[in-house]
Design an enzyme around this catalytic site. Sequence first.
Site, PDB file in Angstrom:
ATOM      1  N   CYS A 264     -12.489 -33.591 -33.322  1.00  0.00           N
ATOM      2  CA  CYS A 264     -13.393 -32.490 -32.994  1.00  0.00           C
ATOM      3  C   CYS A 264     -14.533 -32.444 -34.019  1.00  0.00           C
ATOM      4  O   CYS A 264     -14.498 -31.665 -34.975  1.00  0.00           O
ATOM      5  CB  CYS A 264     -12.633 -31.163 -32.970  1.00  0.00           C
ATOM      6  SG  CYS A 264     -13.647 -29.802 -32.350  1.00  0.00           S
TER       7      CYS A 264
ATOM      8  N   THR B 130      -6.196  -8.178 -19.647  1.00  0.00           N
ATOM      9  CA  THR B 130      -6.416  -8.181 -18.203  1.00  0.00           C
ATOM     10  C   THR B 130      -7.486  -7.168 -17.844  1.00  0.00           C
ATOM     11  O   THR B 130      -7.639  -6.150 -18.518  1.00  0.00           O
ATOM     12  CB  THR B 130      -5.109  -7.850 -17.434  1.00  0.00           C
ATOM     13  OG1 THR B 130      -5.374  -7.896 -16.030  1.00  0.00           O
ATOM     14  CG2 THR B 130      -4.576  -6.465 -17.788  1.00  0.00           C
ATOM     15  N   TYR B 131      -8.231  -7.494 -16.811  1.00  0.00           N
ATOM     16  CA  TYR B 131      -9.216  -6.563 -16.251  1.00  0.00           C
ATOM     17  C   TYR B 131      -8.781  -6.178 -14.833  1.00  0.00           C
ATOM     18  O   TYR B 131      -9.555  -5.597 -14.086  1.00  0.00           O
ATOM     19  CB  TYR B 131     -10.598  -7.215 -16.239  1.00  0.00           C
ATOM     20  CG  TYR B 131     -11.002  -7.739 -17.607  1.00  0.00           C
ATOM     21  CD1 TYR B 131     -11.560  -6.896 -18.569  1.00  0.00           C
ATOM     22  CD2 TYR B 131     -10.791  -9.076 -17.954  1.00  0.00           C
ATOM     23  CE1 TYR B 131     -11.910  -7.373 -19.832  1.00  0.00           C
ATOM     24  CE2 TYR B 131     -11.131  -9.564 -19.207  1.00  0.00           C
ATOM     25  CZ  TYR B 131     -11.697  -8.699 -20.137  1.00  0.00           C
ATOM     26  OH  TYR B 131     -12.025  -9.178 -21.395  1.00  0.00           O
TER      27      TYR B 131
ATOM     28  N   THR C 102      -8.390  -8.047 -12.286  1.00  0.00           N
ATOM     29  CA  THR C 102      -9.203  -8.722 -11.265  1.00  0.00           C
ATOM     30  C   THR C 102      -8.738 -10.173 -11.115  1.00  0.00           C
ATOM     31  O   THR C 102      -8.163 -10.744 -12.043  1.00  0.00           O
ATOM     32  CB  THR C 102     -10.698  -8.717 -11.635  1.00  0.00           C
ATOM     33  OG1 THR C 102     -10.866  -9.403 -12.885  1.00  0.00           O
ATOM     34  CG2 THR C 102     -11.231  -7.297 -11.762  1.00  0.00           C
TER      35      THR C 102
ATOM     36  N   THR D 184      -1.927  -9.255 -12.833  1.00  0.00           N
ATOM     37  CA  THR D 184      -1.932 -10.696 -13.138  1.00  0.00           C
ATOM     38  C   THR D 184      -0.844 -11.092 -14.133  1.00  0.00           C
ATOM     39  O   THR D 184      -0.828 -12.230 -14.597  1.00  0.00           O
ATOM     40  CB  THR D 184      -3.304 -11.123 -13.697  1.00  0.00           C
ATOM     41  OG1 THR D 184      -3.543 -10.396 -14.922  1.00  0.00           O
ATOM     42  CG2 THR D 184      -4.423 -10.835 -12.719  1.00  0.00           C
TER      43      THR D 184
ATOM     44  N   GLU E  68     -13.051 -15.739 -16.368  1.00  0.00           N
ATOM     45  CA  GLU E  68     -11.627 -15.918 -16.128  1.00  0.00           C
ATOM     46  C   GLU E  68     -11.150 -17.288 -16.614  1.00  0.00           C
ATOM     47  O   GLU E  68     -10.031 -17.438 -17.109  1.00  0.00           O
ATOM     48  CB  GLU E  68     -11.316 -15.733 -14.638  1.00  0.00           C
ATOM     49  CG  GLU E  68     -11.499 -14.277 -14.190  1.00  0.00           C
ATOM     50  CD  GLU E  68     -11.422 -14.078 -12.686  1.00  0.00           C
ATOM     51  OE1 GLU E  68     -10.769 -13.113 -12.258  1.00  0.00           O
ATOM     52  OE2 GLU E  68     -12.041 -14.882 -11.937  1.00  0.00           O
TER      53      GLU E  68
END
Length: 479
Positions: free
Chosen positions: A117, A373-374, A376, A385, A450
């Site tokens: 990296c 989490t939202y 959605t 979720t 997401e």
Amino acid sequence: MSRSYGDRSRINCIDRCLDSEELGIRIPRPVGHGPSRFIPEKEILQVGNEDAQMHALFADSFAALGRLDNVTLVMVFHPQYLESFLKTQHYLLQMDGPLPLHYRHYIGIMAAARHQCSYLVNLHVNDFLHVGGDPKWLNGLENAPQKLQNLGELNKILAHRPWLLTKEHIEQLLKTEEHSWSLAELIHAVVLLTHYHSLASFTFGCGISPEIHCDGGHTFRPPSVSNYCICDIANGNHGTDEMQISPTGSISTAESLCEVEVLMEKMKQLQECRDEEEASQEEMATRFEREKRESMFVYFSEEEELAPTRDVSRHFEDTSYGYKDFSRHGMHVPTFRVQDYSWEDHGYSLVNRLYPDVGQLLDEKFHIAYNLTYHTMAMHKDVDTSTLRRAIWNYIHCMFGIRYDDYDYGEINQLLDRSFKVYIKTVVCTPEKTTKRMYDSFWRQFKQSEKVHVNLLLIEARMQAELLYALRAITRYMT
């Protein structure tokens, strides 16, 4: 700060532009557009358009690091997580701790280099020199103190096959006479190694672009950019005619939408089945072993071997050593059972005792990533979720041979399709092989935020898995 980072940036920019005009310097042109090669620039928050909370985060990042790096600009999709991440990283690198500052940055270089990296290596080379590190150490690991060289084996095993770590590896570091590590120093080093292994996964998983001032971040090739101010280029303010967003494949929108609906229906069915009946412990163990074996057959679609460049590979030894499956033929490593050694009951207290407050910071970061989490999913709202998040987390730990007795591993195959598993395994195990095609191929109708959230789950699950093996080995040595 007497001036905001934005004010100082603009003043520095004017000075640079004046200097470049007077001296006839060619102005570098960014190779890519925006902080990520995978995420369209227009979908990433532009500096200057942030709300008060995000502005405070940007200011904190700038004050702590002296820069606003591309990792921050992508992580800001999730401000709550970013705040915890920045706080933890600042503590590890700059606050009081067992290791001197230049050792911390050098360990960051060693860890990032294991995954080739160069993005993180370059950032920490600059930081290492800034805090007074000896430039000779950067010529290769063999030029660093023996104490740091001795860390090479731990770095190698943790990065690629942490299940092979034993108390003998720990004993070797703690009892090497004049070059020995104290327990507190070793805990600090282990947390830094696991932090930068997982951050390398995030860097590759989100396609983070090098900053314009770093290697690989700029070019002098045409077309001419003489009509731009250098600060416009550095901040990603390019002409719209240059933006060419390629399609993400030939899959139709209707098919992608259907995938979302199918996934939501599976989540609902699993929840209902769980409420109705529970598998026996024997069946749960069988399903774990089956999933662990099947994870071996999730192959990376990119088979080309990337030879590490000299610039990066000089910071670690044994360049041929890499990831091998936990359950490969001829190898039998006992399953790591969380009921016998867990982060909550064992690892957390060990870290906090030997490196005060770090256990608390890590615990908070793990919890935020896992529970974030939202409600959605793609275009749907009011969605639970938790089943999906748990499947992702436990699949990663399963690949590392870590088992939760109370989890039904049969859920993983129902929720994670093959392209998603390939992406997860690549990002977690060999992040340097991650491609834009892999990123585009999973969850095609989901928002970019997401997908970034998925990467947060991946890196925290990976970091915790590495820590569990390291801390268990340290505990066994102590007892």
